[in-house]
Enzyme design. Structure first.
Site, PDB file in Angstrom:
ATOM      1  N   ASP A  49       1.012  -1.232  -0.028  1.00  0.00           N
ATOM      2  CA  ASP A  49      -0.031  -0.007   0.086  1.00  0.00           C
ATOM      3  C   ASP A  49       0.725   1.079   0.014  1.00  0.00           C
ATOM      4  O   ASP A  49       2.137   1.206  -0.023  1.00  0.00           O
ATOM      5  CB  ASP A  49      -1.081   0.118   1.204  1.00  0.00           C
ATOM      6  CG  ASP A  49      -0.337  -0.214   2.420  1.00  0.00           C
ATOM      7  OD1 ASP A  49       0.897   0.493   2.668  1.00  0.00           O
ATOM      8  OD2 ASP A  49      -0.755  -0.774   3.323  1.00  0.00           O
ATOM      9  N   ASP A  51       1.436   5.284   1.202  1.00  0.00           N
ATOM     10  CA  ASP A  51       1.272   6.424   2.254  1.00  0.00           C
ATOM     11  C   ASP A  51       1.739   7.509   1.469  1.00  0.00           C
ATOM     12  O   ASP A  51       2.952   7.497   1.303  1.00  0.00           O
ATOM     13  CB  ASP A  51       1.839   6.134   3.634  1.00  0.00           C
ATOM     14  CG  ASP A  51       1.105   4.695   4.238  1.00  0.00           C
ATOM     15  OD1 ASP A  51       0.264   4.413   4.422  1.00  0.00           O
ATOM     16  OD2 ASP A  51       1.943   3.777   4.774  1.00  0.00           O
ATOM     17  N   ASP A 133       8.843   6.068  13.128  1.00  0.00           N
ATOM     18  CA  ASP A 133       9.493   5.170  13.956  1.00  0.00           C
ATOM     19  C   ASP A 133      10.859   4.502  13.759  1.00  0.00           C
ATOM     20  O   ASP A 133      11.948   4.866  14.434  1.00  0.00           O
ATOM     21  CB  ASP A 133       8.333   3.839  14.057  1.00  0.00           C
ATOM     22  CG  ASP A 133       7.806   3.418  12.694  1.00  0.00           C
ATOM     23  OD1 ASP A 133       8.371   3.739  11.743  1.00  0.00           O
ATOM     24  OD2 ASP A 133       6.966   2.448  12.883  1.00  0.00           O
TER      25      ASP A 133
HETATM   26  P1  ATP Z   1       3.875  -1.918   5.596  1.00  0.00           P
HETATM   27  O1  ATP Z   1       4.582  -2.339   4.783  1.00  0.00           O
HETATM   28  O2  ATP Z   1       3.011  -2.932   6.810  1.00  0.00           O
HETATM   29  O3  ATP Z   1       2.703  -1.118   5.089  1.00  0.00           O
HETATM   30  P2  ATP Z   1       4.697   0.612   6.740  1.00  0.00           P
HETATM   31  O4  ATP Z   1       6.043   0.844   7.169  1.00  0.00           O
HETATM   32  O5  ATP Z   1       4.132   1.426   5.466  1.00  0.00           O
HETATM   33  O6  ATP Z   1       4.838  -0.944   6.482  1.00  0.00           O
HETATM   34  P3  ATP Z   1       2.392   1.495   7.971  1.00  0.00           P
HETATM   35  O7  ATP Z   1       1.769   1.133   9.234  1.00  0.00           O
HETATM   36  O8  ATP Z   1       1.746   1.367   6.862  1.00  0.00           O
HETATM   37  O9  ATP Z   1       3.806   0.815   8.048  1.00  0.00           O
HETATM   38  O10 ATP Z   1       2.852   3.015   8.468  1.00  0.00           O
HETATM   39  C1  ATP Z   1       3.407   3.615   7.518  1.00  0.00           C
HETATM   40  C2  ATP Z   1       4.561   4.738   8.262  1.00  0.00           C
HETATM   41  O11 ATP Z   1       4.113   5.546   9.068  1.00  0.00           O
HETATM   42  C3  ATP Z   1       5.689   4.003   8.588  1.00  0.00           C
HETATM   43  O12 ATP Z   1       6.614   3.773   7.426  1.00  0.00           O
HETATM   44  C4  ATP Z   1       6.098   4.911   9.630  1.00  0.00           C
HETATM   45  O13 ATP Z   1       7.048   6.008   8.717  1.00  0.00           O
HETATM   46  C5  ATP Z   1       4.971   5.731  10.129  1.00  0.00           C
HETATM   47  N1  ATP Z   1       4.383   5.009  11.330  1.00  0.00           N
HETATM   48  C6  ATP Z   1       3.430   3.849  11.300  1.00  0.00           C
HETATM   49  N2  ATP Z   1       3.190   3.611  12.653  1.00  0.00           N
HETATM   50  C7  ATP Z   1       3.795   4.334  13.373  1.00  0.00           C
HETATM   51  C8  ATP Z   1       4.232   4.605  14.833  1.00  0.00           C
HETATM   52  N3  ATP Z   1       3.678   3.858  15.921  1.00  0.00           N
HETATM   53  N4  ATP Z   1       5.230   5.462  15.207  1.00  0.00           N
HETATM   54  C9  ATP Z   1       5.953   6.046  14.339  1.00  0.00           C
HETATM   55  N5  ATP Z   1       5.760   6.206  13.082  1.00  0.00           N
HETATM   56  C10 ATP Z   1       4.771   5.247  12.697  1.00  0.00           C
HETATM   57 MG    MG Z   2       2.123   1.110   4.732  1.00  0.00          MG
END
Ligand code: ATP
Ligand code: MG
Length: 434
Positions: A49, A51, A133
């Site tokens: 996905d 963001d 994070d």
């Molecule tokens: P995935 O591959 O599972 O989508 P992702 O890194 O994109 O992994 P998401 O949960 O979609 O994870 O979150 C998008 C982004 O938002 C993360 O990459 C990070 O930069 C930020 N983020 C998400 N959750 C947190 C958190 N709990 N604390 C700080 N930053 C966060």
């Molecule tokens: Mg994501």
């Protein structure tokens, strides 16, 4: 990193994500891809996905997109919805000032333990990067010039294959203990290690997960076990002392790695990973039913040992007890807990298969899931369960004649069925097959 220095090309990015980026850009806002999608593309993986980060406020985003919903309280953001595809658009987050001024206090809030209860202070791109994070998650792809901004050394961490928190690890875990689960999730998914300074703290801070609302943990736990790396994730959760926080009723049964309980968990995760990787359907109901089956079984035996209760009542009470306790930790929506109950109840009903009942069971909407689970249990336990599983496999495969023969064979073989004895001598409730 200018366009020439990195590997992300626009053709890797989904059309919907590009639409969102360009519309924000054309309206005069900054627009970046950020987080997992940038990380995955830089690692040569296909993002699941996308963001987006922007300096537009959620309200401004909503004005630009008809198909936009504002969501979240703790972390307010915009979802731009294209059918089943959702692009998450978050406004840059800023630093949290001391909460002396009333305005800030409304937007950001910390508990006494340092837990961030609200995170809605907006800021600049640089500030946003610091609030992310892990270093690998703080890289931004700029739609204005196709460059990648890497504020925290994310590329370096990818090369070193290390998950590193941004900032002081203890503060960052205390702000949001879910980051411990995320560290493990990314380590498993990306086949990376958790840096020592971030990993060593986890066993000590794991109990902080008790402060996380069960509804949030439901989402996180789905991502832990249903993203195709469930077994590895499980092993790391155990290694870091996190699993017990999520499933406290299960942990005491997992002391021995070769116990049937441990083996069942591993097997259900192996199967789930296989299904996810083959794009087959997986449901949390099946996974949770498997995880909590032995706790239900143990509780059922405990209740029966106390006496004065029929096996069926003990079983139903055990189901209620175990679900109730689990829900204190992880919310399980009804649409999953109801099928879980069905899968469990059917484990007993599948052993009572005389005559019409066998045909009725085949028609049960959860028959397939219950049968799959029966086979899984049979694999661990063998014996009677194995025979039962084989009988159901044959029964499904057989034609009308064959089915009749299979039912007859039960009587001849002296297998206990619900009507194989005279009605009066049969106890009202049958002892469940263990
Ligand atoms: P995935 O591959 O599972 O989508 P992702 O890194 O994109 O992994 P998401 O949960 O979609 O994870 O979150 C998008 C982004 O938002 C993360 O990459 C990070 O930069 C930020 N983020 C998400 N959750 C947190 C958190 N709990 N604390 C700080 N930053 C966060
Ligand atoms: Mg994501």
């Amino acid at each position: 990193m200018p366009r020439a220095d990195h590997s992300i090309s626009r053709s890797d990015i989904s059309e919907n994500a590009l639409k969102v980026l360009y519309r924000l850009h054309n309206a005069g806002f900054q627009a970046f891809l950020v987080g997992g999608c940038v990380r995955d593309m830089l690692m040569g993986l296909h993002p699941k996905d996308y963001d987006v980060a922007t300096d537009a406020t959620p309200e401004q985003v909503k004005e630009l997109f008809r198909n936009c919903r504002l969501i979240g309280r703790r972390f307010r953001l915009a979802h731009v919805v294209f059918g089943r595809d959702v692009i998450e658009v978050a406004t840059f987050r800023g630093h949290h000032q001391e909460e002396d001024d009333e305005q800030t206090a409304k937007l950001s809030k910390r508990s006494d333990e340092g837990l961030l209860l609200r995170d809605n202070v907006f800021g600049s791109l640089e500030e946003d990067a610091e609030r992310r994070d892990f270093t690998i998650n703080a890289m931004y792809y700029n739609i204005a010039d196709f460059s990648v901004a890497d504020f925290a050394g994310g590329m370096q961490a990818i090369k070193a294959r290390e998950i590193r928190l941004i900032g002081d690890p203890e503060t960052r875990y205390r702000e949001d203990p879910v980051r411990m689960l995320r560290a493990v999730r990314f380590a498993a998914k990306l086949d990376m290690k958790i840096s020592a300074s971030c990993g060593d703290l986890i066993p000590k801070l794991a109990p902080l997960l008790a402060n996380i609302p069960p509804a949030r943990l439901f989402e996180e736990v789905l991502k832990l076990f249903m993203s195709g790396h469930g077994l590895r994730t499980y092993e790391l959760l155990q290694q870091y002392g996190l699993f017990n926080q999520l499933f406290p009723q299960l942990q005491p049964l997992l002391k021995k790695a070769d116990s049937k309980e441990s083996q069942l968990i591993r097997q259900v995760l192996i199967n789930t990973d296989e299904r996810v990787n083959q794009d087959m359907k997986v449901t949390p109901a099946f996974l949770y039913a498997a995880f909590l089956w032995y706790p239900v079984d143990a509780r059922c035996q405990e209740l029966q040992a106390e006496g004065g209760i029929s096996p069926l009542d003990a079983f139903n009470m055990a189901v209620n007890d175990v679900l109730h306790r689990q829900l204190q930790r992880i919310m399980i929506p009804k649409r999953f807990s109801l099928p879980m109950r069905d899968i469990w109840a059917l484990q007993h009903r599948l052993s009572r298969r005389f005559g019409r009942r066998a045909y009725q069971l085949l028609e049960h909407p959860k028959f397939r899931a219950a049968y799959d689970f029966l086979l899984l249990r049979a694999e661990q336990e063998g014996g009677e369960l194995e025979e039962l599983g084989k009988w159901w496999t044959d029964f499904q495969d057989a034609d009308a004649e064959g089915r009749k023969a299979l039912l007859d064979s039960l009587r001849e073989g002296g297998v206990k069925t619900s009507r194989s004895r005279s009605k009066r001598r049969r106890p009202r409730t049958k002892k469940p097959v263990q």
